[in-house]
Structure formats: C-alpha cells, structure tokens
Design a protein around this motif. Structure first.
Motif, PDB file in Angstrom:
ATOM      1  N   LEU A  93      40.817  90.835  56.758  1.00  0.00           N
ATOM      2  CA  LEU A  93      41.239  89.952  57.852  1.00  0.00           C
ATOM      3  C   LEU A  93      40.047  89.432  58.645  1.00  0.00           C
ATOM      4  O   LEU A  93      40.008  88.261  59.024  1.00  0.00           O
ATOM      5  CB  LEU A  93      42.218  90.676  58.774  1.00  0.00           C
ATOM      6  CG  LEU A  93      43.604  90.947  58.194  1.00  0.00           C
ATOM      7  CD1 LEU A  93      44.439  91.746  59.177  1.00  0.00           C
ATOM      8  CD2 LEU A  93      44.301  89.659  57.823  1.00  0.00           C
ATOM      9  N   VAL A 121      51.627  88.731  58.337  1.00  0.00           N
ATOM     10  CA  VAL A 121      50.186  88.491  58.272  1.00  0.00           C
ATOM     11  C   VAL A 121      49.919  87.033  57.939  1.00  0.00           C
ATOM     12  O   VAL A 121      49.026  86.416  58.505  1.00  0.00           O
ATOM     13  CB  VAL A 121      49.531  89.432  57.232  1.00  0.00           C
ATOM     14  CG1 VAL A 121      48.052  89.135  57.105  1.00  0.00           C
ATOM     15  CG2 VAL A 121      49.747  90.883  57.617  1.00  0.00           C
ATOM     16  N   ILE A 125      47.786  84.346  60.028  1.00  0.00           N
ATOM     17  CA  ILE A 125      46.716  83.514  59.460  1.00  0.00           C
ATOM     18  C   ILE A 125      46.997  82.038  59.723  1.00  0.00           C
ATOM     19  O   ILE A 125      46.076  81.286  60.062  1.00  0.00           O
ATOM     20  CB  ILE A 125      46.583  83.795  57.940  1.00  0.00           C
ATOM     21  CG1 ILE A 125      46.008  85.205  57.738  1.00  0.00           C
ATOM     22  CG2 ILE A 125      45.698  82.761  57.271  1.00  0.00           C
ATOM     23  CD1 ILE A 125      46.027  85.662  56.297  1.00  0.00           C
TER      24      ILE A 125
END
Length: 131
Positions: A93, A121, A125
């Motif tokens: 990440l 996630v 992003i």
C-alpha cells in the motif's frame, strides 16, 4: 484481495530484481525498511515462547517438553504468518501511495485488475486518485 496483493508483490519483486530503475527514491527506501522489518520475527518468537511456557506450566507430565512444542511451534508459525502478511500488505500500500510515480500507477492498475468488486482496499485506492 489476496490475488491483488500477490499481483502487486510480484510486480514489486520483479522490479527489485530488475534493478529498481522504475522506483522512486521513496519506494526504494520502503523496500529497505521492509527488508529490515523484524516485527514478524519478534511477535512470533514472543507468542510462541509464551505458548510453550504456558502449556508446560499447565501440563505437569513427564512429556512436558513435547507438550511445549505442540503448542509453541504452531503458535510461532501462525503469528509469523499473520505478521508477515500484514507487513507485506502495508508495504504494498505504501508503494502504491506514491502519487508522482509511474511505477505506483502500474501497481495500482495491477491491484485494480486483480481485486474483487467492492473491495474496501480498492475503494481506498480509488479515493487516492481524487487527492
């Protein structure tokens, strides 16, 4: 998201083995930090030792050493695996968070292609794009 993480880790490893020319200085620094990270080893050693000691104290038999191994080794392996996975995820990440990097964009694209729809996630992003 395991497939997405593996895709990103694969790209990172390929780039490291190719010399890291596509990486920013910050990404190279993150690789060095990740390689020196002793958290999984320390966490696994402490929990495995604690489990072995606790099992030996709770079982008063002639086979105390074997009982210690039966509880200590799986505990060590479990915590090492979990902590390593978390560390790798965090590193991936952080590598993708570099906004000024083409390599980070490549990592984000690979994550998008491999992530499951509705991935939290992936949503995170995507929100980085707006910043």
């Amino acid at each position: 998201d395991m497939n997405a993480l593996h895709a990103v880790k694969g790209l990172i490893n390929e780039e490291i083995h190719a010399g890291g020319d596509k990486m920013t200085e910050r990404q190279k620094e993150l690789v060095k930090i990740h390689r020196r990270d002793q958290t999984p080893l320390v966490a696994a050693t402490v929990t495995g030792t604690f489990a072995a000691i606790a099992s030996r104290l709770s079982v008063r038999t002639n086979q105390g050493r074997m009982v210690s191994l039966v509880f200590g080794v799986p505990t060590y392996v479990f915590f090492y695996s979990i902590c390593t996975h978390v560390s790798q995820y965090d590193n991936a990440l952080n590598m993708m968070a570099q906004h000024d990097s083409r390599f980070a964009q490549t990592l984000k694209d690979a994550y998008r292609r491999a992530a499951s729809p509705g991935s939290p996630v992936l949503e995170e992003i995507e929100s980085w794009q707006d910043i």
